[in-house]
Each structure stands twice: as structure tokens, then as C-alpha cells.
Design a protein around this motif. Structure first.
Motif, PDB file in Angstrom:
ATOM      1  N   ARG A  67       0.829  -1.198   0.000  1.00 55.59           N
ATOM      2  CA  ARG A  67       0.000   0.000   0.000  1.00 55.59           C
ATOM      3  C   ARG A  67       0.866   1.253   0.000  1.00 55.59           C
ATOM      4  O   ARG A  67       1.795   1.386   0.795  1.00 55.59           O
ATOM      5  N   ARG A  68       0.543   2.172  -0.905  1.00 58.53           N
ATOM      6  CA  ARG A  68       1.205   3.470  -0.953  1.00 58.53           C
ATOM      7  C   ARG A  68       0.101   4.531  -0.992  1.00 58.53           C
ATOM      8  O   ARG A  68      -0.482   4.776  -2.052  1.00 58.53           O
ATOM      9  N   GLY A  69      -0.193   5.089   0.156  1.00 63.00           N
ATOM     10  CA  GLY A  69      -1.334   5.982   0.245  1.00 63.00           C
ATOM     11  C   GLY A  69      -2.609   5.177   0.063  1.00 63.00           C
ATOM     12  O   GLY A  69      -2.839   4.180   0.753  1.00 63.00           O
ATOM     13  N   ASP A  70      -3.434   5.572  -0.892  1.00 63.17           N
ATOM     14  CA  ASP A  70      -4.663   4.833  -1.184  1.00 63.17           C
ATOM     15  C   ASP A  70      -4.515   3.929  -2.401  1.00 63.17           C
ATOM     16  O   ASP A  70      -5.479   3.280  -2.806  1.00 63.17           O
ATOM     17  N   ASP A  71      -3.328   3.899  -3.002  1.00 63.05           N
ATOM     18  CA  ASP A  71      -3.060   3.014  -4.142  1.00 63.05           C
ATOM     19  C   ASP A  71      -2.428   1.719  -3.672  1.00 63.05           C
ATOM     20  O   ASP A  71      -1.699   1.693  -2.667  1.00 63.05           O
ATOM     21  N   LEU A  72      -2.691   0.647  -4.405  1.00 62.20           N
ATOM     22  CA  LEU A  72      -2.085  -0.661  -4.137  1.00 62.20           C
ATOM     23  C   LEU A  72      -1.143  -1.004  -5.277  1.00 62.20           C
ATOM     24  O   LEU A  72      -1.454  -0.755  -6.448  1.00 62.20           O
ATOM     25  N   HIS A  73       0.004  -1.600  -4.951  1.00 65.85           N
ATOM     26  CA  HIS A  73       1.010  -1.982  -5.949  1.00 65.85           C
ATOM     27  C   HIS A  73       1.359  -3.458  -5.775  1.00 65.85           C
ATOM     28  O   HIS A  73       1.402  -3.968  -4.652  1.00 65.85           O
ATOM     29  N   CYS A  74       1.602  -4.122  -6.906  1.00 60.24           N
ATOM     30  CA  CYS A  74       2.061  -5.505  -6.873  1.00 60.24           C
ATOM     31  C   CYS A  74       2.822  -5.801  -8.157  1.00 60.24           C
ATOM     32  O   CYS A  74       2.792  -5.005  -9.114  1.00 60.24           O
ATOM     33  N   THR A  75       3.510  -6.922  -8.194  1.00 55.03           N
ATOM     34  CA  THR A  75       4.278  -7.349  -9.364  1.00 55.03           C
ATOM     35  C   THR A  75       3.871  -8.770  -9.726  1.00 55.03           C
ATOM     36  O   THR A  75       3.751  -9.626  -8.852  1.00 55.03           O
ATOM     37  N   ILE A  76       3.623  -8.992 -11.028  1.00 50.64           N
ATOM     38  CA  ILE A  76       3.353 -10.352 -11.511  1.00 50.64           C
ATOM     39  C   ILE A  76       4.450 -10.754 -12.490  1.00 50.64           C
ATOM     40  O   ILE A  76       4.989  -9.921 -13.222  1.00 50.64           O
ATOM     41  N   THR A  77       4.804 -12.007 -12.485  1.00 46.93           N
ATOM     42  CA  THR A  77       5.831 -12.537 -13.382  1.00 46.93           C
ATOM     43  C   THR A  77       5.153 -13.381 -14.456  1.00 46.93           C
ATOM     44  O   THR A  77       4.364 -14.285 -14.138  1.00 46.93           O
ATOM     45  N   VAL A  78       5.437 -13.061 -15.740  1.00 46.07           N
ATOM     46  CA  VAL A  78       4.838 -13.794 -16.861  1.00 46.07           C
ATOM     47  C   VAL A  78       5.948 -14.385 -17.718  1.00 46.07           C
ATOM     48  O   VAL A  78       7.047 -13.823 -17.808  1.00 46.07           O
ATOM     49  N   PRO A  79       5.704 -15.509 -18.381  1.00 46.45           N
ATOM     50  CA  PRO A  79       6.719 -16.101 -19.261  1.00 46.45           C
ATOM     51  C   PRO A  79       7.012 -15.189 -20.452  1.00 46.45           C
ATOM     52  O   PRO A  79       6.173 -14.378 -20.856  1.00 46.45           O
ATOM     53  N   MET A  80       8.178 -15.368 -21.015  1.00 44.31           N
ATOM     54  CA  MET A  80       8.592 -14.573 -22.172  1.00 44.31           C
ATOM     55  C   MET A  80       7.626 -14.762 -23.343  1.00 44.31           C
ATOM     56  O   MET A  80       7.277 -13.816 -24.043  1.00 44.31           O
ATOM     57  N   THR A  81       7.144 -15.982 -23.526  1.00 42.78           N
ATOM     58  CA  THR A  81       6.238 -16.263 -24.636  1.00 42.78           C
ATOM     59  C   THR A  81       4.903 -15.570 -24.450  1.00 42.78           C
ATOM     60  O   THR A  81       4.321 -15.055 -25.407  1.00 42.78           O
ATOM     61  N   ALA A  82       4.400 -15.538 -23.195  1.00 42.56           N
ATOM     62  CA  ALA A  82       3.137 -14.854 -22.939  1.00 42.56           C
ATOM     63  C   ALA A  82       3.270 -13.364 -23.170  1.00 42.56           C
ATOM     64  O   ALA A  82       2.356 -12.715 -23.689  1.00 42.56           O
ATOM     65  N   ALA A  83       4.411 -12.794 -22.788  1.00 44.23           N
ATOM     66  CA  ALA A  83       4.631 -11.372 -23.018  1.00 44.23           C
ATOM     67  C   ALA A  83       4.715 -11.069 -24.506  1.00 44.23           C
ATOM     68  O   ALA A  83       4.254 -10.019 -24.970  1.00 44.23           O
ATOM     69  N   ALA A  84       5.311 -11.999 -25.288  1.00 44.98           N
ATOM     70  CA  ALA A  84       5.461 -11.773 -26.733  1.00 44.98           C
ATOM     71  C   ALA A  84       4.157 -11.989 -27.490  1.00 44.98           C
ATOM     72  O   ALA A  84       3.797 -11.224 -28.375  1.00 44.98           O
ATOM     73  N   LEU A  85       3.418 -13.027 -27.133  1.00 41.90           N
ATOM     74  CA  LEU A  85       2.217 -13.393 -27.869  1.00 41.90           C
ATOM     75  C   LEU A  85       0.949 -12.774 -27.307  1.00 41.90           C
ATOM     76  O   LEU A  85      -0.075 -12.729 -27.984  1.00 41.90           O
ATOM     77  N   GLY A  86       0.997 -12.311 -26.050  1.00 40.47           N
ATOM     78  CA  GLY A  86      -0.204 -11.827 -25.385  1.00 40.47           C
ATOM     79  C   GLY A  86      -0.917 -12.968 -24.696  1.00 40.47           C
ATOM     80  O   GLY A  86      -0.774 -14.137 -25.072  1.00 40.47           O
ATOM     81  N   ALA A  87      -1.675 -12.638 -23.648  1.00 40.29           N
ATOM     82  CA  ALA A  87      -2.367 -13.683 -22.891  1.00 40.29           C
ATOM     83  C   ALA A  87      -3.441 -13.042 -22.033  1.00 40.29           C
ATOM     84  O   ALA A  87      -3.483 -11.816 -21.842  1.00 40.29           O
ATOM     85  N   SER A  88      -4.325 -13.867 -21.542  1.00 39.34           N
ATOM     86  CA  SER A  88      -5.342 -13.459 -20.576  1.00 39.34           C
ATOM     87  C   SER A  88      -5.202 -14.332 -19.352  1.00 39.34           C
ATOM     88  O   SER A  88      -4.954 -15.537 -19.467  1.00 39.34           O
ATOM     89  N   PHE A  89      -5.362 -13.719 -18.173  1.00 37.91           N
ATOM     90  CA  PHE A  89      -5.258 -14.498 -16.949  1.00 37.91           C
ATOM     91  C   PHE A  89      -6.153 -13.866 -15.887  1.00 37.91           C
ATOM     92  O   PHE A  89      -6.549 -12.706 -15.987  1.00 37.91           O
ATOM     93  N   THR A  90      -6.498 -14.654 -14.887  1.00 40.37           N
ATOM     94  CA  THR A  90      -7.326 -14.151 -13.787  1.00 40.37           C
ATOM     95  C   THR A  90      -6.422 -13.658 -12.660  1.00 40.37           C
ATOM     96  O   THR A  90      -5.347 -14.214 -12.423  1.00 40.37           O
ATOM     97  N   PHE A  91      -6.895 -12.625 -11.975  1.00 42.35           N
ATOM     98  CA  PHE A  91      -6.103 -12.011 -10.912  1.00 42.35           C
ATOM     99  C   PHE A  91      -7.026 -11.705  -9.744  1.00 42.35           C
ATOM    100  O   PHE A  91      -8.115 -11.143  -9.924  1.00 42.35           O
TER     101      PHE A  91
END
Length: 386
Positions: free
Chosen positions: A269-293
């Protein structure tokens, strides 16, 4: 002359000292500035306090009953007195008044009078641990803490059932004792709080067994507390008049709730904003993907566009914590971290090389030339030039 002091306190003219003190204590609980800060109420409290100051002092009360001003200065009027206890001869100016002005002394019966037994209770600080979802949206919590509460047996009086306070026989109810000493200036009279009644003017001969004469007992209490949405770690919430009961049934202090937010496994938490990091495979980043969060509001479908690079931020507006002092919410910031495979088997390496060849980012071994090769050769040349 002021209004009728008996009328102000609501007592009869033949009321005893105990009746006067009970009447004052009852009114003080209602009118004390810590309880009721209204200016008109504060003026009423001053009037009640002045009435108690007169009627609780035998000499001032007698003067009031005779129609005289109980606050009129004494010793400065008629006939020239000699240089006696507390005088400067014909000047008529009492020496003990000078001592009182400089050193806090005074003549018994014309000084400070008995101390008020009723005092305001202490304030309490309570730490409350909360999850991120609770601080974001608010919650009603049961808070348990030790405190001082009014003694049910004596109702704050301090005396055992069937008994009452008695006038101190050492100070005769004045709350202070006087001592006369001789000096080169003459006789000097000093006063100090009565050691037998601690300056209160009354003593308890048969104290309440449950509270030992204090008028309050300690116990753990549980209160339901409404925590507003948007609080964060370190926020303090004041609950006025919810703290400890004061000695002899005095008004309560305050409670200060300090919010302690537990760390969240996913969000920062930073003030009223929330921050997080997700790690995706190189292929998903190149081809695009959909995922649930999983957000604080439930599951969201996230679309990762083709060609997403590491460090890209996906913003979900209005998915942060609620604002504490206004409507609306902060945002949820999801930073993408593209994972590059560290180890490849022979087939994977061959496919990756073929992919690089198709994109013109690599050439067969032995045909690299500085400044003309593909991506891998340019990287090699960059390091060789160092």
C-alpha cells in the motif's frame, strides 16, 4: 452579589457539606469542559464552581448567609491593627497575603480550600491490528482492553454501603493546615495540604471493600468500535469520553485507537493506491495472454497485450483502498516482470535460434561481422569493445 449559590447548586439552605459536594459532583459531570465544550455550558460550569467554592467553605458560607461578599478582602478595613499575626501595623495590609503572592502560602480559611476529590480519568492508547481489506473498506471490531470503571458497590463514593465521608478532624474540613513561625519580619503563617485527608477536607473511616475507597475498579472491557474505511498504518482515532473513569467517579478520559496494518502477501500500500508485481513467461509477453487475478474486490480478468515488455504497468482504476476523508478509491497498479528462461534443452534452444534467424536477429556461426550482425552479435561486440 451574585445569584443565590444554593439555587445554583440546587440544594436547601440548610444542606450539609456532603449534600453540597454531591450536588456539585453531579453538575460537574454534566458541565465539565472536557465533557461539554459548549461556551454557554462552560460559563454555567464556572458559576457552579464558584457556588461550590463558597458553600463548601464554612467561613465564606457564613458571610454569604449574612449578605456579605464572601470574596471581599479581609484585614484591610477598619481600625488600625497592631503588628500581629499577619499584619504590618497601622497599614492594615496582611503580611500573609504577601507570602501567598510570592511563595504560595496563605491564611487558613482564606486560602485555596479543600481539593476536589473528583478528577478526570486518564486517557488510554489501544493498538488494533487489522488486515488490508479491513483498513480499505472499514469494519466494526470488538476491542478488549483494561481500564478503570465506576465501582458498582459504592457508585464512586468510596465509602462502604451505609457509611459516608466525615469531616477531617485535623483540618476541620479546610483541606489544609497552617503553621505560624516567627522571623525578623514578625510572624509568618504558611499553609500546606492536610496530611490526614490529602487536602480533600473529608476522610473515609469505612472504605468500600471492592474499590478500597477509590470509587473505581479495574477490569477488562470489550467495546464495539466502528473503524472507518481508508485508515492506514499509524492512523489514530480518538473516542472522547470513553477512557478511564476518574478517581471518586470523575469524568472519563479518552481512548486513542492506533491502527496497525498487517503486511499483505500480494499488495503493497502506498497511500490509497495498491502496488504488486506479476511474473509472466517470455512467450506470454510476446504473444499476449489473458489471466485471472485476485483483487480486494474479487477475481478480475486481465488482458496482457502482445509485445508487453518488462516493467509495463497495468492500472485497474478504483481498485485501491477507499479515501478516508472523501468519496472514491485509489488504483491498483500491476507491474509486469517478464521472465527469461535460464536453461534450455537442445530442442528449445534449436527452436529459439530458428526464431531468431527468422527475425533477422541471428546469423549462422562464423559469419558475424562487427556492426553488421544480428542482435546476439551486436551484444557480443558491445562487450568486446569494453
Amino acid at each position: 452579589m451574585a445569584r443565590d449559590y444554593y439555587e445554583i447548586l440546587g440544594v436547601r439552605r440548610d444542606a450539609s457539606q456532603d449534600e453540597i459536594k454531591k450536588a456539585y459532583r453531579r453538575l460537574a459531570r454534566e458541565l465539565h469542559p472536557d465533557v461539554n465544550p459548549d461556551p454557554a455550558t462552560q460559563d454555567r460550569f464556572k458559576e457552579v464552581t464558584q457556588a461550590y467554592e463558597v458553600l463548601s467553605d464554612d467561613s465564606k458560607r457564613r458571610m454569604f448567609d449574612m449578605g456579605a461578599d464572601p470574596f471581599a478582602p479581609s484585614g484591610g478595613g477598619g481600625g488600625g491593627g497592631g503588628a500581629g499575626a499577619g499584619g504590618f501595623g497601622a497599614s492594615g495590609f496582611p503580611f500573609d497575603d504577601i507570602m501567598n503572592a510570592f511563595f504560595g502560602g496563605g491564611q487558613a480559611g482564606a486560602g485555596r480550600g479543600p481539593r476536589d476529590r473528583v478528577r478526570r480519568g486518564r486517557s488510554i492508547k489501544v493498538r488494533i491490528e487489522m488486515d488490508l481489506s479491513e483498513t480499505a473498506f472499514g469494519v466494526t471490531k470488538d476491542v478488549t482492553f483494561p481500564t478503570a470503571v465506576l465501582c458498582d458497590t459504592c457508585q464512586g463514593e468510596g465509602a462502604a454501603k451505609g457509611s459516608q465521608r466525615h469531616t477531617c478532624d485535623m483540618c476541620q474540613g479546610r483541606g489544609e493546615v497552617s503553621q505560624v513561625a516567627r522571623s525578623f519580619l514578625g510572624q509568618v503563617m504558611t499553609t500546606r495540604p492536610c496530611p490526614q485527608c490529602s487536602g480533600q477536607g473529608t476522610i473515609i473511616t469505612d472504605p468500600c471493600a471492592d474499590c478500597a475507597g477509590e470509587g473505581r475498579v479495574r477490569e477488562k472491557v470489550t467495546r464495539k468500535v466502528q473503524i472507518p474505511a481508508g485508515v492506514e498504518d499509524g492512523t489514530q482515532i480518538q473516542l472522547a469520553g470513553e477512557g478511564e473513569v476518574g478517581p471518586n467517579g470523575g469524568p472519563r478520559g479518552d481512548i486513542f485507537l492506533e491502527i496497525v496494518q498487517r503486511p499483505h502477501p500480494t499488495f503493497e500500500r502506498r497511500g490509497d493506491d495498491l502496488h504488486c508485481t506479476i511474473t509472466v513467461p517470455m512467450t506470454a509477453a510476446a504473444l499476449g495472454a489473458s489471466f485471472t487475478f485476485e483483487t480486494l474486490d474479487g477475481t478480475e480478468e486481465i488482458d496482457l497485450r502482445p509485445g508487453t515488455s518488462s516493467g509495463h504497468v497495468i492500472t485497474l482504476s478504483g481498485h485501491g483502498t477507499r479515501h478516508l476523508d472523501s468519496s472514491g478509491r485509489g488504483d491498483l497498479m500491476i507491474q509486469v516482470d517478464v521472465e527469461t528462461p535460464a536453461k534450455l534443452d537442445e530442442e528449445q534452444e534449436a527452436l529459439l535460434r530458428k526464431f531468431a534467424e527468422l527475425r533477422g536477429e541471428d546469423q549462422p556461426p562464423g559469419k558475424f561481422s562487427p556492426g553488421h550482425g544480428g542482435l546476439f552479435s551486436r551484444l557480443r561486440d558491445a562487450f568486446s569493445a569494453r
